[in-house]
Design a protein around this motif. Structure first.
Motif, mmCIF file in Angstrom:
data_model
loop_
_atom_site.group_PDB
_atom_site.id
_atom_site.type_symbol
_atom_site.label_atom_id
_atom_site.label_comp_id
_atom_site.label_asym_id
_atom_site.label_seq_id
_atom_site.Cartn_x
_atom_site.Cartn_y
_atom_site.Cartn_z
ATOM 1 N N ASP A 1 0.789 -1.240 0.000
ATOM 2 C CA ASP A 1 0.000 0.000 0.000
ATOM 3 C C ASP A 1 0.816 1.284 0.000
ATOM 4 N N ILE A 2 2.128 1.153 0.063
ATOM 5 C CA ILE A 2 2.919 2.403 0.080
ATOM 6 C C ILE A 2 3.666 2.561 -1.246
ATOM 7 N N ALA A 3 4.112 3.781 -1.492
ATOM 8 C CA ALA A 3 4.821 4.072 -2.756
ATOM 9 C C ALA A 3 6.101 3.250 -2.836
ATOM 10 N N VAL A 4 6.468 2.935 -4.068
ATOM 11 C CA VAL A 4 7.647 2.086 -4.308
ATOM 12 C C VAL A 4 8.884 2.659 -3.614
ATOM 13 N N GLN A 5 9.077 3.990 -3.727
ATOM 14 C CA GLN A 5 10.311 4.543 -3.136
ATOM 15 C C GLN A 5 10.308 4.485 -1.610
ATOM 16 N N GLU A 6 9.104 4.450 -0.999
ATOM 17 C CA GLU A 6 9.036 4.273 0.455
ATOM 18 C C GLU A 6 9.546 2.879 0.834
ATOM 19 N N SER A 7 9.156 1.872 0.032
ATOM 20 C CA SER A 7 9.664 0.504 0.250
ATOM 21 C C SER A 7 11.184 0.490 0.167
ATOM 22 N N PHE A 8 11.712 1.174 -0.852
ATOM 23 C CA PHE A 8 13.177 1.226 -1.020
ATOM 24 C C PHE A 8 13.834 1.868 0.207
ATOM 25 N N GLN A 9 13.217 2.951 0.723
ATOM 26 C CA GLN A 9 13.783 3.649 1.893
ATOM 27 C C GLN A 9 13.773 2.745 3.126
ATOM 28 N N LEU A 10 12.673 1.982 3.287
ATOM 29 C CA LEU A 10 12.600 1.040 4.417
ATOM 30 C C LEU A 10 13.705 -0.016 4.314
ATOM 31 N N LEU A 11 13.890 -0.552 3.093
ATOM 32 C CA LEU A 11 14.936 -1.569 2.902
ATOM 33 C C LEU A 11 16.324 -0.978 3.130
ATOM 34 N N LYS A 12 16.504 0.269 2.744
ATOM 35 C CA LYS A 12 17.783 0.964 2.964
ATOM 36 C C LYS A 12 18.101 0.986 4.468
ATOM 37 N N LYS A 13 17.049 1.263 5.294
ATOM 38 C CA LYS A 13 17.249 1.278 6.755
ATOM 39 C C LYS A 13 17.525 -0.128 7.289
ATOM 40 N N VAL A 14 16.770 -1.113 6.788
ATOM 41 C CA VAL A 14 16.956 -2.508 7.220
ATOM 42 C C VAL A 14 18.406 -2.942 6.996
ATOM 43 N N TYR A 15 18.953 -2.565 5.831
ATOM 44 C CA TYR A 15 20.314 -3.006 5.478
ATOM 45 C C TYR A 15 21.396 -2.013 5.885
ATOM 46 N N ASN A 16 21.011 -0.925 6.578
ATOM 47 C CA ASN A 16 21.988 0.100 7.015
ATOM 48 C C ASN A 16 22.856 0.615 5.865
ATOM 49 N N VAL A 17 22.220 0.962 4.763
ATOM 50 C CA VAL A 17 22.997 1.470 3.608
ATOM 51 C C VAL A 17 23.191 2.976 3.783
ATOM 52 N N PRO A 18 24.461 3.457 3.761
ATOM 53 C CA PRO A 18 24.696 4.906 3.913
ATOM 54 C C PRO A 18 24.032 5.699 2.774
ATOM 55 N N ASP A 19 23.621 6.933 3.081
ATOM 56 C CA ASP A 19 22.889 7.763 2.103
ATOM 57 C C ASP A 19 23.614 7.903 0.768
ATOM 58 N N ASP A 20 24.909 8.266 0.840
ATOM 59 C CA ASP A 20 25.636 8.537 -0.418
ATOM 60 C C ASP A 20 25.760 7.266 -1.273
ATOM 61 N N VAL A 21 26.014 6.131 -0.613
ATOM 62 C CA VAL A 21 26.138 4.852 -1.331
ATOM 63 C C VAL A 21 24.801 4.501 -1.977
ATOM 64 N N TYR A 22 23.724 4.707 -1.202
ATOM 65 C CA TYR A 22 22.372 4.399 -1.689
ATOM 66 C C TYR A 22 22.047 5.251 -2.917
ATOM 67 N N GLU A 23 22.298 6.563 -2.788
ATOM 68 C CA GLU A 23 21.973 7.481 -3.889
ATOM 69 C C GLU A 23 22.657 7.053 -5.179
ATOM 70 N N GLU A 24 23.948 6.856 -5.088
ATOM 71 C CA GLU A 24 24.735 6.549 -6.293
ATOM 72 C C GLU A 24 24.280 5.219 -6.918
ATOM 73 N N HIS A 25 24.152 4.213 -6.079
ATOM 74 C CA HIS A 25 23.823 2.884 -6.584
ATOM 75 C C HIS A 25 22.390 2.819 -7.108
ATOM 76 N N MET A 26 21.446 3.349 -6.314
ATOM 77 C CA MET A 26 20.035 3.223 -6.701
ATOM 78 C C MET A 26 19.683 4.101 -7.903
ATOM 79 N N ASN A 27 20.380 5.225 -8.067
ATOM 80 C CA ASN A 27 20.140 6.039 -9.267
ATOM 81 C C ASN A 27 20.435 5.222 -10.524
ATOM 82 N N LEU A 28 21.527 4.473 -10.465
ATOM 83 C CA LEU A 28 21.909 3.623 -11.606
ATOM 84 C C LEU A 28 20.855 2.533 -11.832
ATOM 85 N N VAL A 29 20.441 1.879 -10.732
ATOM 86 C CA VAL A 29 19.461 0.784 -10.830
ATOM 87 C C VAL A 29 18.131 1.305 -11.381
ATOM 88 N N ILE A 30 17.674 2.434 -10.839
ATOM 89 C CA ILE A 30 16.381 3.010 -11.240
ATOM 90 C C ILE A 30 16.404 3.425 -12.713
#
Length: 337
Positions: free
Chosen positions: A113-142
């Motif tokens: 029921d939540i937006a796709v990017q909210e799911s991604f943000q929750l998973l980012k917290k679950v896996y303790n992914v740093p902001d800068d690493v997340y931004e760079e990697h997920m921009n490429l994936v998206i």
């Protein structure tokens, strides 16, 4: 080169209970139940090197999903050893899940029921992914999976193809070195499949991601994997290069004949008995298919005999594809190869 997956003597057995009939039987079932042991995975061993893309194939019930569930730590093996990314998936669960990504075609890891990017943000917290690493990697994936327009939509509003692309992105939030894909392209249209295959090739090249892929769609395997492990009734019946499989088993030609008057299959078999031809009638097209060893002398002899004996309306020669090769192996056993 290090191994990402090492499996030795792996077994998984399930108890299957059966009920006795009648009131008396039901009463006896209260105290002792009849069961039989079913082997889903029966003493298999294999290794997957880091950076390899391996197709894990077999018919329904061959034991593919059971293996994947043991490799990901969901199921405990009855016997045998598993080391994945240097760990025991079951015993070192918390540390282990940080190093794998999993996509089950039939199950979602996104919140409905939540937006796709909210799911991604929750998973980012679950896996303790740093902001800068997340931004760079997920921009490429998206960008590569072309899901930017979908990020604000709730998952329940997505089509199957859109959802599967988002599922794949979700499995890669923490950029795991190993990706398990269980039927990732099931029910998807051709363009989405091509996009997903292209993406998998790219992450494999860029990050040396190891990929174990189970699928019924053999064109996925042909597009991505140089090696296949084939399972039948819980046992490995082939482990090696896809090319070798095609060379040993694809050494056949398929000839398609359309006759003006359709002959009996027994008459065709009698006429070509010494050439070792497998005849099948394609009821839809109303044509006969002849599978014969790919030798020019045999093929021309077959054509000569058929054309002399019958009036042929049309004829085609096809190379056998991977799907037919696999079907052949299941029908005739590995002894041929």
């Amino acid at each position: 080169m290090e191994n990402a997956i090492v499996v030795k003597g792996l077994k998984k057995e399930f108890k299957s209970y059966s009920s006795r009939s009648g009131l008396k039987g039901a009463f006896r079932d209260l105290f002792t139940r009849n069961y039989k042991i079913i082997s889903a995975v029966d003493d298999i061993s294999f290794t997957v090197r880091k950076g390899e893309m391996v197709g894990y194939i077999g018919e329904n019930g061959a034991g593919k999903s059971t293996t994947i569930k043991m490799l990901t730590g969901i199921l405990t093996p009855t016997e045998g050893n598993i080391v994945v990314n240097g760990m025991n998936p079951h015993k070192e669960r918390e540390k282990f899940v940080q190093t794998i990504g999993v996509v089950f075609g039939q199950r979602s890891q996104l919140w409905w029921d939540i937006a796709v990017q909210e799911s991604f943000q929750l998973l980012k917290k679950v896996y303790n992914v740093p902001d800068d690493v997340y931004e760079e990697h997920m921009n490429l994936v998206i960008e590569t999976l072309d899901i930017k327009p979908l990020l604000d939509k709730p998952v329940r509003k997505l089509s199957l193809g859109q959802r599967m692309r988002c599922e794949l992105a979700a499995a890669l939030v923490h950029n795991p070195p190993l990706l398990f894909l269980d039927e990732p392209t099931i029910g998807l249209d051709v363009l989405v499949k091509l996009k997903i295959r292209q993406f998998l090739k790219e992450i494999n090249e860029k990050f040396n991601t190891t990929i174990l892929l189970t699928t019924h769609d053999l064109s996925d395997i042909e597009a991505l994997c140089e090696r296949v492990v084939m399972l039948d009734e819980g046992k490995i019946i082939y482990d090696g290069a896809l090319q070798d499989l095609k060379k040993n088993w694809g050494d056949f030609k398929e000839l398609e004949f359309q006759f003006i008057e359709t002959p009996e299959v027994s008459a065709l078999e009698e006429l070509t008995r010494d050439l070792k031809v497998d005849w099948t009638l394609d009821g839809v097209a109303g044509s006969y298919r002849a599978l014969i060893e790919s030798r020019d002398d045999l093929v021309s002899e077959l054509i000569g005999r058929i054309v002399t004996a019958y009036k042929v309306k049309d004829m085609k020669v096809n190379e056998t594809n991977t799907e037919e090769i696999i079907r052949n192996i299941y029908e005739k056993g590995m002894s041929h190869g």
